[in-house]
Write a protein that holds these residues in place. Sequence first.
Motif, short mmCIF file in Angstrom:
data_model
loop_
_atom_site.label_atom_id
_atom_site.label_comp_id
_atom_site.label_asym_id
_atom_site.label_seq_id
_atom_site.Cartn_x
_atom_site.Cartn_y
_atom_site.Cartn_z
N ILE A 105 -7.71 -28.06 -0.97
CA ILE A 105 -9.10 -28.01 -1.49
C ILE A 105 -9.82 -29.04 -0.57
N ASN A 106 -9.26 -30.43 -0.44
CA ASN A 106 -9.96 -31.22 0.39
C ASN A 106 -10.36 -30.70 1.72
N THR A 107 -9.49 -30.19 2.42
CA THR A 107 -9.79 -29.71 3.72
C THR A 107 -10.79 -28.65 3.90
N LEU A 108 -10.90 -28.03 2.77
CA LEU A 108 -12.18 -26.95 2.88
C LEU A 108 -13.50 -27.83 2.38
N TYR A 109 -13.31 -28.50 1.48
CA TYR A 109 -14.46 -29.15 1.07
C TYR A 109 -15.00 -29.97 2.25
N CYS A 112 -8.28 -22.11 -3.80
CA CYS A 112 -9.29 -22.31 -2.63
C CYS A 112 -10.47 -21.40 -2.44
N MET A 113 -9.79 -20.09 -3.11
CA MET A 113 -10.99 -18.91 -2.81
C MET A 113 -12.00 -19.28 -4.32
N GLU A 157 -18.49 -14.31 -5.74
CA GLU A 157 -17.83 -13.45 -4.80
C GLU A 157 -18.62 -12.50 -4.07
N GLU A 158 -19.52 -11.79 -4.75
CA GLU A 158 -20.43 -10.89 -3.84
C GLU A 158 -21.11 -11.70 -2.58
N ALA A 159 -21.59 -12.44 -2.66
CA ALA A 159 -22.18 -13.42 -1.67
C ALA A 159 -21.23 -13.77 -0.57
N TRP A 160 -20.10 -14.01 -0.98
CA TRP A 160 -19.01 -14.57 -0.03
C TRP A 160 -18.71 -13.20 0.84
N MET A 199 -1.84 -14.14 4.61
CA MET A 199 -2.77 -13.10 5.39
C MET A 199 -2.88 -11.93 4.42
N GLU A 200 -2.13 -11.31 3.91
CA GLU A 200 -2.21 -10.32 3.01
C GLU A 200 -3.43 -10.69 1.93
N LYS A 201 -3.31 -11.68 1.44
CA LYS A 201 -4.24 -12.29 0.42
C LYS A 201 -5.53 -12.41 0.97
N CYS A 202 -5.73 -13.00 2.28
CA CYS A 202 -6.87 -13.06 2.92
C CYS A 202 -7.64 -11.93 3.14
N ILE A 203 -6.88 -10.90 3.61
CA ILE A 203 -7.31 -9.54 3.78
C ILE A 203 -7.89 -8.85 2.47
N ARG A 204 -7.05 -9.02 1.52
CA ARG A 204 -7.75 -8.30 0.08
C ARG A 204 -8.91 -9.22 -0.24
#
Length: 516
Positions: A189-193, A216-217, A227-230, A257-262
């Motif tokens: 979380i803090n990496t993303l932030y 993280c999402m 989510e739509e804007a993302w 990776m599968e989660k990222c794709i979805r």
Amino acid sequence: MPIEPPVLERQGRRSGGRAGRVAVRTAPLAENLRPIRPGMSGGQYSPLTDANVLRIHEAALDALETIGLSQAPPSGVEIMTKAGAILGDDGRIRFPRALVEDMLALAKKDLVLFGRDPKFDLDLSGTRVHFGTAGAAVHVVDIENRSYRESTAQDLYDAARLTHALDNVHFFQRAMVCRDVVDNFEMDINTLYACCAGTTKHVGTSFSDPSHFEGCMDLIHMISGGEEAWRARPFVSNSNCFVVPPMKFAEESCITMEKCIRAGMPVLLLSAGQAGATAPAPLATAIVQAVAECLAGVVYVNAMAPGHPAVFGTWPFVSDLRSGAMSGGSGEQALLTAGCAQMHRFYGLPGGAAAGIADSKLPDMQAGWEQAISNTMAGLSGLNMVYEAVGMHASLLGFCLESLVLGDDLLGQVLRCVRGIDVTEDSVSLEAMREVCLEGPGHYLGHQQTLSVMQTEYVYPAVADRTSPKEWAEIGKPDLVQKAIERKNRILSQSTGPLFDPATDAAIRAAFKIYV
């Protein structure tokens, strides 16, 4: 638009009894007139012949068909075998050539990686070149004490803020591990932030465990405004080590990776073997293995979601075969990266690889040649995404904020080499030569042609010193690293804080424990 002539301003130094003068622009140049910019086309350099490229391609296909990869997660086995991959009795998945070719045809070629600010969008088509950070350094170089200390969330945030202000660093991929954040979910979380709070350029990150992805999402959706804007403009990509060389899938990374794709997140398909250790020692075969592993990733991604945005991330590293230690600053590393870029061009896929790594522990002369050689060769070879291009020392163990600042100057010169020499009707006109040689003073100083190109054709460093020895002495003998410290401190002092609106930042801090 017409080029506004530069103004000559007197400086407080002297040379030969005359005041030194330096040209400055009276107004910023329009984007189309800047001498260098993100996405300039490389491809002038090809370390491999066409026959070499075909041989590597055929060898990679043969490796996929006869050796295959092991240890795919059950979900990956299902995805790939439904598309036509073959699961053997030995547990290895093998890939018929026709399947690889079919998936290459489906793969997204003209990829744009978005920034939160559209002016930072990265067009990865063709041989357009972009430089940025990456890595997972566990130390920061304390340049003033000539020592290393553990990296923190604040260090990562500062690196993102510096990157935001540096024109020649085009994207920010997580460069350091937040060692002060003990809980792994909080670290992700803090990496993303820290990355997204510091810059609105494209951000790359990784996730230490698949179970962290949903949280993280949630953070990314908060930053995006939903989510739509993302999904309309995904500004974060996942650096995904989906393979563990040699020729094995990394199960947890594949699930991520599968989660990222979805979730609509672009992925960097990263194969990071080390020649002589986890990849073959001959440079050509190290490229073969990296290409084969990434082609397996192309099948995996496009069997699941045809045309999903993915970067072909062949990242073979080099070992010093005397010790087995990594040598990221070697000439062999530069050749590996350039050769991989040529394979990306062959497939027409957006590609990324590593360059700019220094084995040197400090930003010294060794670091200078190590960073310059590999970055220049990567740029000239037309590598779309040059990762780890700035700041990295000790073969990826240490990140240096001052080296990041110095790297902006270095990349400016590299990008000028990538741009090449413009041969046009105007640039080869003899009119200026006739005027100077037949009618004028016998030199081109102050000539209109000189003034018209001095800002649009030439690149000037922000930190590097070009004064004469006499001028250098008169202005206090400035040290390059000290100047980098000063520029670093100036940029950070002018930073206005997290690049979120206050309400969003408050909501994020209410939902998550933020260490910055």
